[in-house]
Design a protein around this motif. Sequence first.
Motif, PDB file in Angstrom:
ATOM      1  N   GLN A 380       1.244   0.251  -5.263  1.00 33.47           N
ATOM      2  CA  GLN A 380       2.382   0.944  -5.553  1.00 33.47           C
ATOM      3  C   GLN A 380       1.784   2.536  -5.496  1.00 33.47           C
ATOM      4  OE1 GLN A 380       5.119  -1.024  -6.075  1.00 33.47           O
ATOM      5  NE2 GLN A 380       5.936   1.130  -5.798  1.00 33.47           N
ATOM      6  N   ALA A 381       0.472   2.751  -6.089  1.00 31.09           N
ATOM      7  CA  ALA A 381       0.324   4.217  -5.962  1.00 31.09           C
ATOM      8  C   ALA A 381       0.306   4.746  -4.524  1.00 31.09           C
ATOM      9  CB  ALA A 381      -1.200   4.233  -6.474  1.00 31.09           C
ATOM     10  N   CYS A 382       0.122   3.881  -3.383  1.00 33.02           N
ATOM     11  CA  CYS A 382       0.083   4.252  -2.254  1.00 33.02           C
ATOM     12  C   CYS A 382       1.431   4.632  -1.784  1.00 33.02           C
ATOM     13  CB  CYS A 382      -0.643   3.285  -1.348  1.00 33.02           C
ATOM     14  SG  CYS A 382      -2.085   2.983  -1.774  1.00 33.02           S
ATOM     15  N   VAL A 383       2.299   4.323  -2.493  1.00 35.74           N
ATOM     16  CA  VAL A 383       4.059   4.476  -1.701  1.00 35.74           C
ATOM     17  C   VAL A 383       4.269   6.120  -1.944  1.00 35.74           C
ATOM     18  CG1 VAL A 383       6.310   4.060  -2.107  1.00 35.74           C
ATOM     19  CG2 VAL A 383       4.785   2.274  -2.589  1.00 35.74           C
ATOM     20  N   GLY A 384       4.668   6.413  -0.705  1.00 32.06           N
ATOM     21  CA  GLY A 384       4.697   8.039  -0.463  1.00 32.06           C
ATOM     22  C   GLY A 384       3.645   8.638   0.043  1.00 32.06           C
ATOM     23  N   GLU A 385       2.453   8.159   0.198  1.00 31.10           N
ATOM     24  CA  GLU A 385       1.188   8.680   0.584  1.00 31.10           C
ATOM     25  C   GLU A 385       1.213   8.463   2.193  1.00 31.10           C
ATOM     26  OE1 GLU A 385      -1.775   9.962  -1.148  1.00 31.10           O
ATOM     27  OE2 GLU A 385      -0.247   9.928  -2.720  1.00 31.10           O
ATOM     28  N   VAL A 386       0.446   9.319   2.978  1.00 36.49           N
ATOM     29  CA  VAL A 386       0.124   8.932   4.312  1.00 36.49           C
ATOM     30  C   VAL A 386      -1.283   8.433   4.570  1.00 36.49           C
ATOM     31  CG1 VAL A 386      -0.011  10.302   6.654  1.00 36.49           C
ATOM     32  CG2 VAL A 386       1.782  11.102   4.897  1.00 36.49           C
ATOM     33  N   LEU A 387      -1.264   7.312   5.123  1.00 37.54           N
ATOM     34  CA  LEU A 387      -2.593   6.826   5.365  1.00 37.54           C
ATOM     35  C   LEU A 387      -2.806   6.501   6.792  1.00 37.54           C
ATOM     36  CD1 LEU A 387      -2.547   3.802   2.498  1.00 37.54           C
ATOM     37  CD2 LEU A 387      -3.502   6.142   2.660  1.00 37.54           C
ATOM     38  N   PRO A 388      -3.958   6.930   7.112  1.00 37.10           N
ATOM     39  CA  PRO A 388      -4.698   6.653   8.572  1.00 37.10           C
ATOM     40  C   PRO A 388      -4.637   4.958   8.717  1.00 37.10           C
ATOM     41  CG  PRO A 388      -6.252   7.264   7.411  1.00 37.10           C
ATOM     42  CD  PRO A 388      -5.172   7.163   6.243  1.00 37.10           C
ATOM     43  N   SER A 410      -3.236  -4.716   4.257  1.00 37.19           N
ATOM     44  CA  SER A 410      -2.494  -4.965   5.512  1.00 37.19           C
ATOM     45  C   SER A 410      -1.184  -3.946   5.382  1.00 37.19           C
ATOM     46  CB  SER A 410      -2.167  -6.376   5.475  1.00 37.19           C
ATOM     47  OG  SER A 410      -1.376  -6.940   6.515  1.00 37.19           O
ATOM     48  N   ILE A 411      -0.838  -3.448   6.459  1.00 37.35           N
ATOM     49  CA  ILE A 411       0.088  -2.701   6.773  1.00 37.35           C
ATOM     50  C   ILE A 411       1.061  -3.027   7.909  1.00 37.35           C
ATOM     51  CG2 ILE A 411       1.188  -0.277   6.635  1.00 37.35           C
ATOM     52  CD1 ILE A 411      -1.200   0.639   5.088  1.00 37.35           C
ATOM     53  N   HIS A 412       2.298  -3.129   8.030  1.00 41.14           N
ATOM     54  CA  HIS A 412       3.238  -3.261   8.982  1.00 41.14           C
ATOM     55  C   HIS A 412       4.056  -2.144   9.376  1.00 41.14           C
ATOM     56  CE1 HIS A 412       6.621  -4.860   6.686  1.00 41.14           C
ATOM     57  NE2 HIS A 412       5.792  -5.357   6.068  1.00 41.14           N
ATOM     58  N   ALA A 413       4.524  -1.670  10.493  1.00 37.08           N
ATOM     59  CA  ALA A 413       5.312  -0.495  10.669  1.00 37.08           C
ATOM     60  C   ALA A 413       5.946  -0.931  12.156  1.00 37.08           C
ATOM     61  CB  ALA A 413       4.536   0.590  10.718  1.00 37.08           C
ATOM     62  N   GLU A 414       7.161  -0.333  12.364  1.00 42.76           N
ATOM     63  CA  GLU A 414       7.676  -0.306  14.025  1.00 42.76           C
ATOM     64  C   GLU A 414       6.748   0.795  14.707  1.00 42.76           C
ATOM     65  OE1 GLU A 414      11.829   0.191  14.240  1.00 42.76           O
ATOM     66  OE2 GLU A 414      12.255  -1.747  12.791  1.00 42.76           O
ATOM     67  N   ALA A 415       6.263   0.233  15.948  1.00 39.86           N
ATOM     68  CA  ALA A 415       5.546   1.025  16.567  1.00 39.86           C
ATOM     69  C   ALA A 415       5.451   0.079  17.968  1.00 39.86           C
ATOM     70  CB  ALA A 415       4.146   1.164  16.095  1.00 39.86           C
ATOM     71  N   PRO A 425      -1.356   7.891  11.506  1.00 42.31           N
ATOM     72  CA  PRO A 425      -0.915   7.962  10.194  1.00 42.31           C
ATOM     73  C   PRO A 425       0.418   7.575   9.833  1.00 42.31           C
ATOM     74  CG  PRO A 425      -0.758  10.296  11.577  1.00 42.31           C
ATOM     75  CD  PRO A 425      -1.174   8.833  12.332  1.00 42.31           C
ATOM     76  N   LEU A 426       0.300   6.680   8.726  1.00 41.31           N
ATOM     77  CA  LEU A 426       1.491   6.032   8.399  1.00 41.31           C
ATOM     78  C   LEU A 426       1.981   6.389   7.111  1.00 41.31           C
ATOM     79  CD1 LEU A 426       1.438   2.341   9.326  1.00 41.31           C
ATOM     80  CD2 LEU A 426       2.162   4.273  10.695  1.00 41.31           C
ATOM     81  N   THR A 427       3.378   6.822   6.691  1.00 36.86           N
ATOM     82  CA  THR A 427       4.054   7.187   5.346  1.00 36.86           C
ATOM     83  C   THR A 427       4.221   5.604   4.908  1.00 36.86           C
ATOM     84  OG1 THR A 427       4.729   8.988   6.271  1.00 36.86           O
ATOM     85  CG2 THR A 427       5.633   8.130   4.230  1.00 36.86           C
ATOM     86  N   ILE A 428       3.550   5.226   3.696  1.00 35.20           N
ATOM     87  CA  ILE A 428       3.911   4.245   3.049  1.00 35.20           C
ATOM     88  C   ILE A 428       5.171   4.209   2.540  1.00 35.20           C
ATOM     89  CG2 ILE A 428       3.033   2.693   1.462  1.00 35.20           C
ATOM     90  CD1 ILE A 428       1.126   3.359   4.220  1.00 35.20           C
ATOM     91  N   ARG A 429       5.960   3.264   2.921  1.00 34.02           N
ATOM     92  CA  ARG A 429       7.575   3.251   2.362  1.00 34.02           C
ATOM     93  C   ARG A 429       7.663   2.293   1.134  1.00 34.02           C
ATOM     94  NH1 ARG A 429      10.649   5.064   6.718  1.00 34.02           N
ATOM     95  NH2 ARG A 429      10.061   7.261   6.835  1.00 34.02           N
ATOM     96  N   SER A 435       1.289  -6.942   0.973  1.00 37.84           N
ATOM     97  CA  SER A 435       1.015  -6.008   2.177  1.00 37.84           C
ATOM     98  C   SER A 435       1.981  -4.766   1.831  1.00 37.84           C
ATOM     99  CB  SER A 435       1.595  -6.622   3.461  1.00 37.84           C
ATOM    100  OG  SER A 435       2.760  -6.762   3.390  1.00 37.84           O
ATOM    101  N   LEU A 436       1.852  -3.858   2.682  1.00 36.37           N
ATOM    102  CA  LEU A 436       2.421  -2.728   2.493  1.00 36.37           C
ATOM    103  C   LEU A 436       3.438  -2.272   3.582  1.00 36.37           C
ATOM    104  CD1 LEU A 436      -0.245  -0.182   1.617  1.00 36.37           C
ATOM    105  CD2 LEU A 436       1.258  -1.346  -0.140  1.00 36.37           C
ATOM    106  N   ALA A 437       4.452  -1.608   3.438  1.00 40.21           N
ATOM    107  CA  ALA A 437       5.301  -1.363   4.658  1.00 40.21           C
ATOM    108  C   ALA A 437       5.274   0.074   4.949  1.00 40.21           C
ATOM    109  CB  ALA A 437       6.756  -1.692   4.356  1.00 40.21           C
ATOM    110  N   GLY A 438       5.065   0.494   6.238  1.00 39.04           N
ATOM    111  CA  GLY A 438       5.201   1.872   6.452  1.00 39.04           C
ATOM    112  C   GLY A 438       6.170   2.411   7.649  1.00 39.04           C
TER     113      GLY A 438
END
Length: 452
Positions: A380-388, A410-415, A425-429, A435-438
């Motif tokens: 949760q603390a990663c939400v709003g952060e930008v992670l490589p 584990s992070i998924h994103a449209e790409a 760099p993904l913004t964590i949504r 997992s995280l969504a970015g």
Amino acid sequence: MKKRLFIKTYGCQMNVYDSARIAELLTPLGYEAATGPEGADLVILNTCHIRDKAVEKMFSELGTIRRLKHAQERHGGRMVVAVGGCVAQAEGAEILERAPFVDIVFGPQAYHRLPEMVARAATERVLDTSFPAEPKFDYLPETSATPGVSAFLAVQEGCDKFCTFCVVPYTRGAEYSRPAAEIIAEARRLADSGAREITLLGQNVNAYHGLSPKGGVWGLGELIGALAGIPGLARLRYTTSHPKDVDDALIAAHRDIAELMPYLHLPVQSGSDRVLAAMNRRHTADQYRRTVERLRRARPDIALSSDFIVGFPGESEADFRATTDLVRDIGFAQAFSFKYSPRPGTPAANAADQIPEPVKADRLAILQALLHEQQQAFNQACVGEVLPVLFEKPGRHPGQLVGRSPYLQSIHAEAPAERIGDIVPLTIRAALPNSLAGAIAPQSPSLDGVAA
Ligand code: SAM
Ligand code: SF4
């Protein structure tokens, strides 16, 4: 003529690595990977003996294989069935006796001899669970398969620590470290074939003490330093570590080497000194706390993971509370926790004061709830952060990719698919249960070439 090979792998990353090497070893004999055991010419079960009803599970799986083998024979075909890994090492001839359709039983230190065993299996049943005088790595061919974006590399094997609950020293044998030059060469080959991240593997990976290229001895910290310069390699990880073997050089590597990811799986098993001593872990709970403090001073954002065993023989309520206290003190980003499972042949299996199953189950539920809470808070603390994020493969939905953050989330994103292998760099949504969504961060197109 091509032959079909199916390998089913159980357990740890070391078994995943071994299975990949076995497949490479059998390629020159004409074997190519099959997606299932049906119709395969050679089926290998690469087993794990660490917990639970490993032996029963293996025999039940073998029941299915037996039916497939007999069906194949009715159609004039032949399926060779081999059982490898740690259950094979522990049970040996017992498997050949209980399962007359099994052709080959081989231990984790004998698999380099598989081509010969497969040939012998044409006329006889084969058992090879010996520990060779020469390390098997000397006999394995160079890695040749395409590794993928994230690859494993075994640097150390076996264990001399003899924790009283653990089968590894009996099934994998004595500790052995591969020479650094051999590891560096394998890492270069992996990077040349497209790997961007390498996870160094060992049952006790930070006990690594291999021959250095100049003839001295390197620990894991020095080895990581040498691997960090390899062109194309952006990320390094290692697993599994023992708290007692975290030395100054390894801590310095976490401070100084940008390619070394800020994530460490450091199993503690228990927070009670009494239980740790009975487990023969060779450190106290406070020594573990101090090691974590030093790591955090060196690399403040390091995320910690651990293994826990609840219900070890003699564990009291107070001992269990010491474990939950330690978890609260440290704060883990993620963790694995297990009920103690008596392993035949290990000292703790014969201890008189075994803990009843319902007590183990209650303690596990309490511990897992606490660890889950910590993992959720970390994510949760990663939400709003930008992670490589290093994109590894397509996601579950069309147009999606999946990758890992530096903290192994584990992070998924449209790409687009061509970004696989890039560090983006993904913004964590959002933080989802596992997992995280970015989303690709707008400001910078890529972090490629930057160790992140
Ligand atoms: N070498 C690593 C270390 O010393 O921490 C651990 C390797 S072991 C393959 C992985 C984990 O399985 C251990 O950390 C422990 O938590 C768990 N494990 C091993 N034997 C077990 C047993 N008999 N019952 C329950 N869990 C066990
Ligand atoms: Fe098993 Fe790890 Fe202990 Fe070795 S150090 S005996 S692998 S738990």
